[in-house]
Design a protein around this motif. Sequence first.
Motif, PDB file in Angstrom:
ATOM      1  N   ASN A 103       0.910  -1.097  -0.091  1.00  0.00           N
ATOM      2  CA  ASN A 103       0.530   0.249  -0.186  1.00  0.00           C
ATOM      3  C   ASN A 103       1.171   1.541  -0.201  1.00  0.00           C
ATOM      4  N   ASP A 111       2.493   2.060  -3.449  1.00  0.00           N
ATOM      5  CA  ASP A 111       0.977   2.626  -4.689  1.00  0.00           C
ATOM      6  C   ASP A 111      -0.215   3.039  -3.786  1.00  0.00           C
ATOM      7  N   LYS A 112       0.188   4.644  -3.484  1.00  0.00           N
ATOM      8  CA  LYS A 112      -0.817   4.820  -2.851  1.00  0.00           C
ATOM      9  C   LYS A 112      -2.323   4.544  -3.553  1.00  0.00           C
ATOM     10  N   HIS A 113      -2.760   4.424  -4.332  1.00  0.00           N
ATOM     11  CA  HIS A 113      -3.455   4.061  -5.006  1.00  0.00           C
ATOM     12  C   HIS A 113      -4.347   2.243  -4.171  1.00  0.00           C
ATOM     13  N   LEU A 114      -3.161   1.927  -3.980  1.00  0.00           N
ATOM     14  CA  LEU A 114      -4.260   0.929  -3.515  1.00  0.00           C
ATOM     15  C   LEU A 114      -4.446   0.735  -1.730  1.00  0.00           C
ATOM     16  N   ASN A 115      -4.998  -0.484  -1.793  1.00  0.00           N
ATOM     17  CA  ASN A 115      -6.362  -0.271  -0.346  1.00  0.00           C
ATOM     18  C   ASN A 115      -6.189  -1.572  -0.261  1.00  0.00           C
ATOM     19  N   ILE A 118       2.314  -0.888 -10.315  1.00  0.00           N
ATOM     20  CA  ILE A 118       2.723   0.142  -9.693  1.00  0.00           C
ATOM     21  C   ILE A 118       3.620   0.561 -10.561  1.00  0.00           C
ATOM     22  N   GLU A 119       3.608   1.824 -11.497  1.00  0.00           N
ATOM     23  CA  GLU A 119       4.410   2.639 -12.349  1.00  0.00           C
ATOM     24  C   GLU A 119       5.016   1.844 -13.034  1.00  0.00           C
TER      25      GLU A 119
END
Length: 276
Positions: free
Chosen positions: A170, A173-177, A202-203
């Motif tokens: 997480n 990648d801040k978009h993952l939760n 991730i990117e």
Amino acid sequence: MLSEGLIIKVNSDTFTVKVDDKYIDTKARGKNRFEKIKPIVGDKVLVDIEKSVIESVLERRNSLSRPPVANIDIALIVTSLKKPELSLSLLDRLISIVTINKIEPVIVFTKMDLATRVDLKDLKKLTKYYESIGIKVFNNKKVRKLKKYLKNKIVTVCGQTGAGKSTLINKLDKHLNLETKEISDALGRGVHTTRIVELFEIENFYIVDTPGFSSVDINTYSLDEIKTSFIEFNNLECKFKDCKHEKEIGCKVIEEVNNGNILKSRYENYLRFIKE
Ligand SMILES: Nc1nc2c(ncn2[C@@H]2O[C@H](COP(=O)(O)OP(=O)(O)O)[C@@H](O)[C@H]2O)c(=O)[nH]1
Ligand SMILES: [Mg+2]
Ligand SMILES: [Zn+2]
């Protein structure tokens, strides 16, 4: 026309293949289509985009089975200092398993915020040692450095339940939760079976939140495999070529342990693993 792609998700009989920047859900048409080799996450495949079918699976560099993942470049060995308590035996076990499977082990320490000053001093020594034998060491506070290192790689995570694997992903990648939980909760849930295996993008790298193996797997490897997975033993020339480094005369490994050049815990774990 066939295009080359990467399987990034398998959900029972649907394989999601990334081709360039497109995602294509494909099926394994016909029961016996993949009799020889069943496609798994991480596989490079040739797909017929119009028909949405995988025509063939390209040769794998490596593969793990629980859950199935192929072509892994790096395994992040997520190791907490506290909660759960640091276990060098598990750390060395994972380094060996990962190395034997031709995957690069990378250590990521977590929960430094819970460690004492003494723990942190020991950590410095450990970090220095593992780096000296060629293993990269990071922590979950400086994820930017880690992210740079993972560029263009397929990555898996491993380590104890509660060590902070999902939390780390997480953070990458801040978009993952991804779901994270306290150890007690996690254990209380009992065995959980994963039916969907997915590489998160991730990117510029891919990561899967499950190791693809179990840490008890060490007893399925041969003495020779375990021996060579202790990379720092490899270029030492013992008196006997087939030296097991147990108590033989002229054993350079034992000599280096006594000199303090090989970490005592590494050597003790080696002895433990070959007995298993
Ligand atoms: N104090 C502290 N807690 C952390 C850290 N990393 C993860 N945790 C917590 O540890 C617990 C287990 O984390 P999780 O990511 O679910 O572990 P996993 O089982 O390895 O995926 C959660 O409650 C997290 O919030 C850390 O660096 N410091
Ligand atoms: Mg988790
Ligand atoms: Zn020896």
